[in-house]
Design an enzyme around this catalytic site. Structure first.
Site, short mmCIF file in Angstrom:
data_model
loop_
_atom_site.label_atom_id
_atom_site.label_comp_id
_atom_site.label_asym_id
_atom_site.label_seq_id
_atom_site.Cartn_x
_atom_site.Cartn_y
_atom_site.Cartn_z
N ASN A 10 -9.97 -2.77 11.12
CA ASN A 10 -10.03 -4.03 10.38
C ASN A 10 -9.98 -5.18 11.38
O ASN A 10 -9.01 -5.34 12.12
CB ASN A 10 -8.84 -4.07 9.41
N HIS A 13 -8.39 -10.24 11.98
CA HIS A 13 -7.55 -11.16 12.77
C HIS A 13 -8.26 -11.69 14.02
O HIS A 13 -7.79 -12.66 14.61
CB HIS A 13 -6.20 -10.53 13.08
N HIS A 55 -11.88 -8.13 5.15
CA HIS A 55 -11.43 -8.62 3.85
C HIS A 55 -11.87 -10.07 3.73
O HIS A 55 -11.33 -10.94 4.40
CB HIS A 55 -9.90 -8.50 3.79
N ARG A 57 -11.54 -13.07 2.00
CA ARG A 57 -10.54 -13.59 1.04
C ARG A 57 -11.07 -14.83 0.34
O ARG A 57 -11.88 -15.57 0.88
CB ARG A 57 -9.24 -13.94 1.76
N ARG A 61 -9.53 -17.61 4.80
CA ARG A 61 -8.64 -17.97 5.91
C ARG A 61 -9.04 -17.30 7.22
O ARG A 61 -8.66 -17.75 8.28
CB ARG A 61 -7.19 -17.64 5.57
N GLU A 82 -13.41 -5.17 1.90
CA GLU A 82 -12.26 -5.29 0.99
C GLU A 82 -12.44 -6.57 0.20
O GLU A 82 -12.74 -7.62 0.77
CB GLU A 82 -10.95 -5.42 1.79
N THR A 113 -2.03 -8.75 2.36
CA THR A 113 -1.96 -8.01 1.10
C THR A 113 -0.58 -7.39 0.94
O THR A 113 -0.09 -6.71 1.84
CB THR A 113 -3.04 -6.90 1.11
N GLU A 163 -7.24 4.28 -1.37
CA GLU A 163 -6.55 3.95 -0.12
C GLU A 163 -5.09 3.70 -0.49
O GLU A 163 -4.77 2.75 -1.21
CB GLU A 163 -7.16 2.71 0.54
N HIS A 202 -2.44 -0.23 5.95
CA HIS A 202 -1.56 -1.41 5.93
C HIS A 202 -0.26 -1.16 6.70
O HIS A 202 0.48 -0.25 6.39
CB HIS A 202 -1.21 -1.88 4.51
N1 PXP Z 1 -6.07 -1.81 4.23
C1 PXP Z 1 -6.05 -2.84 3.34
C2 PXP Z 1 -6.49 -2.57 1.95
C3 PXP Z 1 -5.67 -4.13 3.75
O1 PXP Z 1 -5.67 -5.14 2.85
C4 PXP Z 1 -5.32 -4.34 5.10
C5 PXP Z 1 -4.96 -5.71 5.56
O2 PXP Z 1 -5.99 -6.60 5.30
C6 PXP Z 1 -5.36 -3.25 5.98
C7 PXP Z 1 -5.71 -1.99 5.51
C8 PXP Z 1 -4.99 -3.38 7.43
O3 PXP Z 1 -3.64 -3.70 7.52
P1 PXP Z 1 -2.99 -4.02 8.95
O4 PXP Z 1 -3.64 -5.28 9.45
O5 PXP Z 1 -1.55 -4.19 8.63
O6 PXP Z 1 -3.28 -2.87 9.83
#
Ligand code: PXP
Length: 252
Positions: A10, A13, A55, A57, A61, A82, A113, A163, A202
């Site tokens: 993901n 960031h 994601h 959003r 952001r 996402e 999330t 998931e 997550h």
């Molecule tokens: N899976 C989902 C559904 C999420 O919303 C997120 C965060 O956007 C992640 C995985 C990744 O989470 P992390 O950044 O904490 O690894």
């Protein structure tokens, strides 16, 4: 030998960092605008990522539409989008045709999330969006807590994947973490028994991965924050060396 667990990276960031400086730039890449999430996604793929997750959003952001469209064209693995269960996002996904969509809850004020989908109160809306996506040929995953009702809901909708939300496990310690781990284990077993492919994500980091990887029937993990954080710290030595060289070496 059992199948290796796949990794979806993901890269949201990378865009968080870019937006902190270039929100008003009128462009999302090129020139001085950095970092570019697409460049990071390609580097992640070269290092073995099995898919890229973003994601988009409602408040934009971090990741922007333009990032998602560029990723769609650039990456060689799979693009997992996402998204919240809104009409705006549905239309965006139908136009984009990502390789998969993961439906997630979204709350404007949350930092990230905070939990799985509320299948009890929003089941109809989730079901409606999931079937419109499925009809358009886009496979759907539901981001849910490891609750039996939520898992059965996903199976009834005939979503190919779930998931499981690992955040509650990641954010607790001691006996509470053990309870969360047991819920995750039972969730994986139940999902698998119902014919679902079980992913998780997550809060997964370089420490708790040792435990999380022992969950049964895991297909893929989606990991963002810890990989991006590690990328910053493992890359900083080279970045500082390079800047000092350019500051003082007339040949550079
Ligand atoms: N899976 C989902 C559904 C999420 O919303 C997120 C965060 O956007 C992640 C995985 C990744 O989470 P992390 O950044 O904490 O690894």
């Amino acid at each position: 030998m059992s199948q290796p667990i796949l990794l979806g990276v993901n890269i949201d960031h990378a865009a968080t960092l870019r937006q902190a400086r270039y929100r008003e730039a009128g462009r999302t890449c090129g020139g001085l605008v950095e970092p570019d999430p697409v460049a990071l996604a390609l580097a992640a793929e070269h290092a073995g990522a099995d898919g890229i997750t973003v994601h988009l959003r409602e408040d934009r952001r971090h990741i922007q539409e333009q990032d998602v469209c560029r990723l769609r064209d650039a990456i060689a693995t799979r693009l997992n989008l996402e998204m919240a269960c809104t009409e705006e996002m549905l239309q965006f996904a139908l136009g984009l045709k990502p390789d998969s969509v993961c439906l997630v809850p979204e709350n404007r004020r949350e930092i990230t999330t905070e939990g799985g989908l509320d299948v009890l109160n929003q089941g109809d809306r989730i079901g409606e969006i999931a079937s419109l996506l499925a009809e358009a040929g886009i496979p759907v995953s539901l981001f849910i807590d490891p609750d039996p009702d939520a898992i059965e809901f996903a199976a009834e909708l005939e979503c190919p994947w779930i998931e499981l939300h690992t955040g509650s496990f990641a954010n607790t310690t001691g006996a509470a973490a053990e309870r969360e781990f047991d819920r995750l284990r039972e969730g994986c077993e139940r999902g698998h028994a119902l014919g679902l492919v079980v992913n998780a994500g997550h809060g997964i980091n370089f420490v708790n991965i040792r435990r999380i990887r022992t969950l049964p029937f895991l297909h893929e993990l989606n990991i963002g924050h810890s990989i991006l954080s590690r990328a910053l710290s493992s890359g900083i030595a080279e970045a500082v060396r390079e800047m000092k060289r350019r500051m003082n070496d007339p040949r550079t």
